[in-house]
Scaffold this active site. Structure first.
Site, PDB file in Angstrom:
ATOM      1  N   PHE A  34       0.820  -1.210   0.000  1.00  0.00           N
ATOM      2  CA  PHE A  34       0.000   0.000   0.000  1.00  0.00           C
ATOM      3  C   PHE A  34       0.857   1.265   0.000  1.00  0.00           C
ATOM      4  CE2 PHE A  34      -2.475  -3.576   1.533  1.00  0.00           C
ATOM      5  CZ  PHE A  34      -3.485  -3.563   0.594  1.00  0.00           C
ATOM      6  N   SER A  35       0.666   2.182   0.936  1.00  0.00           N
ATOM      7  CA  SER A  35       1.282   3.503   0.818  1.00  0.00           C
ATOM      8  C   SER A  35       2.792   3.512   0.987  1.00  0.00           C
ATOM      9  CB  SER A  35       0.644   4.472   1.816  1.00  0.00           C
ATOM     10  OG  SER A  35      -0.664   4.798   1.390  1.00  0.00           O
ATOM     11  N   VAL A  36       3.400   2.370   1.271  1.00  0.00           N
ATOM     12  CA  VAL A  36       4.855   2.269   1.131  1.00  0.00           C
ATOM     13  C   VAL A  36       5.251   2.713  -0.278  1.00  0.00           C
ATOM     14  CG1 VAL A  36       6.771   0.616   0.987  1.00  0.00           C
ATOM     15  CG2 VAL A  36       5.180   0.529   2.926  1.00  0.00           C
ATOM     16  N   ALA A  37       4.349   2.497  -1.241  1.00  0.00           N
ATOM     17  CA  ALA A  37       4.596   2.903  -2.630  1.00  0.00           C
ATOM     18  C   ALA A  37       4.867   4.399  -2.751  1.00  0.00           C
ATOM     19  CB  ALA A  37       3.404   2.527  -3.503  1.00  0.00           C
ATOM     20  N   LYS A  38       4.308   5.201  -1.862  1.00  0.00           N
ATOM     21  CA  LYS A  38       4.487   6.654  -1.957  1.00  0.00           C
ATOM     22  C   LYS A  38       5.960   7.040  -1.878  1.00  0.00           C
ATOM     23  CE  LYS A  38      -0.059   8.146  -0.215  1.00  0.00           C
ATOM     24  NZ  LYS A  38      -0.811   6.893  -0.239  1.00  0.00           N
TER      25      LYS A  38
END
Length: 410
Positions: free
Chosen positions: A135-139
């Site tokens: 998930f927001s690790v992608a950011k």
């Protein structure tokens, strides 16, 4: 930061199709593959507690994807096993290591100390080659692509307006903020990041239409539906996955490549990633884009390599992959920007969370995913979780991390 009121059950296929008016896509070679009711229902229910330990390992079977190709040269992590056995106290209860991992609903734990692989555990059918959606690790990865594009001279300044690179955003909420404003989640765009999947909140509306039913792209929503909020750009921190999606579309526009292609060329291959990664898409390949805000699937070890590269100032596998000045700029808080709100324990720099009490910085994702970089102790911890709640269990994970750090530094 963001509001939590989680609705566990996702939309049914019939509800997804009915409430969204049915799919409205450009022609695709095989649209039925991803638009079949079963696939829509699977995407709608990907967070379902009790099964998310498994769905988070197999998102490529529910979504259209783009692969981020690894290269032929792997950054070999030297192995130096160190015991993490012993007692752990989590929220007042005592567990052994396995009990602590179960208590914090862990699929994988990978730990580096002094650049060496000192521990890894894989649970619930996963292994070193499992590509987990985190998930927001992608950011933090999307932010890095912005930094690489700037180093390539494709982005002249972070203080350029978004519309300099995406003129289709003129007249939208993104007509005004700069690239830097988006990196800091201070766009000023009217956006409420509230995790009520299965409801009619703003985030859920975009999630259901883009990722579930493939009706439109995240950046289409940004260009056509977003509006200025009550606060001017740079005035107030407001966590917005939509901001990161727009950053990803800037990467596409300035490089002339898909995000996956550019990431493979400039980051994944030079870093020495061991496995291909993949991005889940907000539509089939002919119309879809990478879900830059929360859609990257990576193995535990490759996440650890990414964290170690940042700990080493952008050096990986013997070469400078990410400019050292970008690593500092992206992860060390500027004066006045930490904490992100009065009394908050954390700050936010360029799509990396920062610890207001130390030099720790983190890539964080929904359902408690972590790449935790601790420069003072030379430790990188990757923890991939499957909690029932999307947010709200950071304290127990911080307790676990503190006790792991103590065992490695005593």
């Amino acid at each position: 930061m963001f509001q939590l009121n989680y609705v566990a059950a996702g939309l049914t296929a019939a509800a997804a199709l009915t409430s969204m008016g049915g799919p409205a896509l450009a022609q695709s070679d095989d649209p039925s593959r991803w638009l079949a009711p079963t696939m829509i229902e699977a995407r709608a229910n990907m967070f379902m507690p009790g099964l998310n330990y498994l769905t988070f390992q197999h998102m490529d079977q529910m979504f259209a994807t783009r692969e981020v190709a690894a290269g032929d040269t792997v950054w070999e992590l030297p192995e130096n096993p160190m015991s993490l056995e012993g007692d752990y106290t989590i929220q007042g209860e005592t567990f052994d290591l396995e009990g602590a991992l179960e208590r914090t609903r862990t699929n994988a734990l990978v730990v580096l100390k002094d650049g060496e692989l000192v521990h890894e555990t894989y649970r619930n059918g996963s292994g070193p080659d499992t590509r987990f959606l985190t998930f927001s690790v992608a950011k933090s990865y999307t932010s890095t692509l912005i930094g690489l594009a700037r180093a390539d001279g494709l982005i002249e300044s972070l203080d350029d307006k978004v519309t300099t690179y995406l003129p289709e955003m003129e007249g939208s909420g993104y007509d005004g903020p700069t690239v830097r404003d988006l990196l800091r989640m201070r766009s000023g765009v009217n956006w409420e990041e509230r995790y009520e999947f299965g409801s009619e909140t703003q985030l859920t509306t975009v999630h259901d239409n883009s990722l579930v039913a493939y009706n439109y792209r995240w950046c289409d929503y940004a260009a056509n539906e977003s509006e200025p909020g009550a606060n001017a750009p740079d005035a107030v921190f407001n966590y917005a996955t939509l901001d990161t999606s727009v950053l990803g579309c800037i990467v596409e526009r300035v490089t002339g490549k898909t995000g996956a292609e550019y990431m493979s060329e400039k980051l994944w291959k030079p870093m020495g990633a061991e496995h291909d990664a993949y991005w889940i898409m907000d539509g089939p390949d002919d119309v879809g884009r990478e879900f830059f805000g929360a859609g990257l699937a990576v193995t535990g070890r490759d996440h650890a390599r990414f964290g170690q590269m940042f700990l080493q100032g952008g050096m990986a596998n013997g070469q400078q992959v990410v400019p050292a000045d970008w690593v500092t700029e992206a992860t060390v808080p500027d004066e006045g920007y930490e904490p992100f709100a009065e009394g908050a324990p954390m700050g936010y720099q360029y799509q990396w969370w920062t610890d207001a009490a130390s030099d720790v910085f983190m890539a964080l994702g929904l359902h408690h995913q972590f790449i935790r970089v601790d420069p003072e102790n030379d430790i990188v911890i990757v923890k991939i979780s499957y909690t029932q709640e999307p947010v709200g269990r950071d304290a127990e994970n911080e307790e676990l991390f503190a006790q792991i750090t103590a065992k490695l530094t005593q």
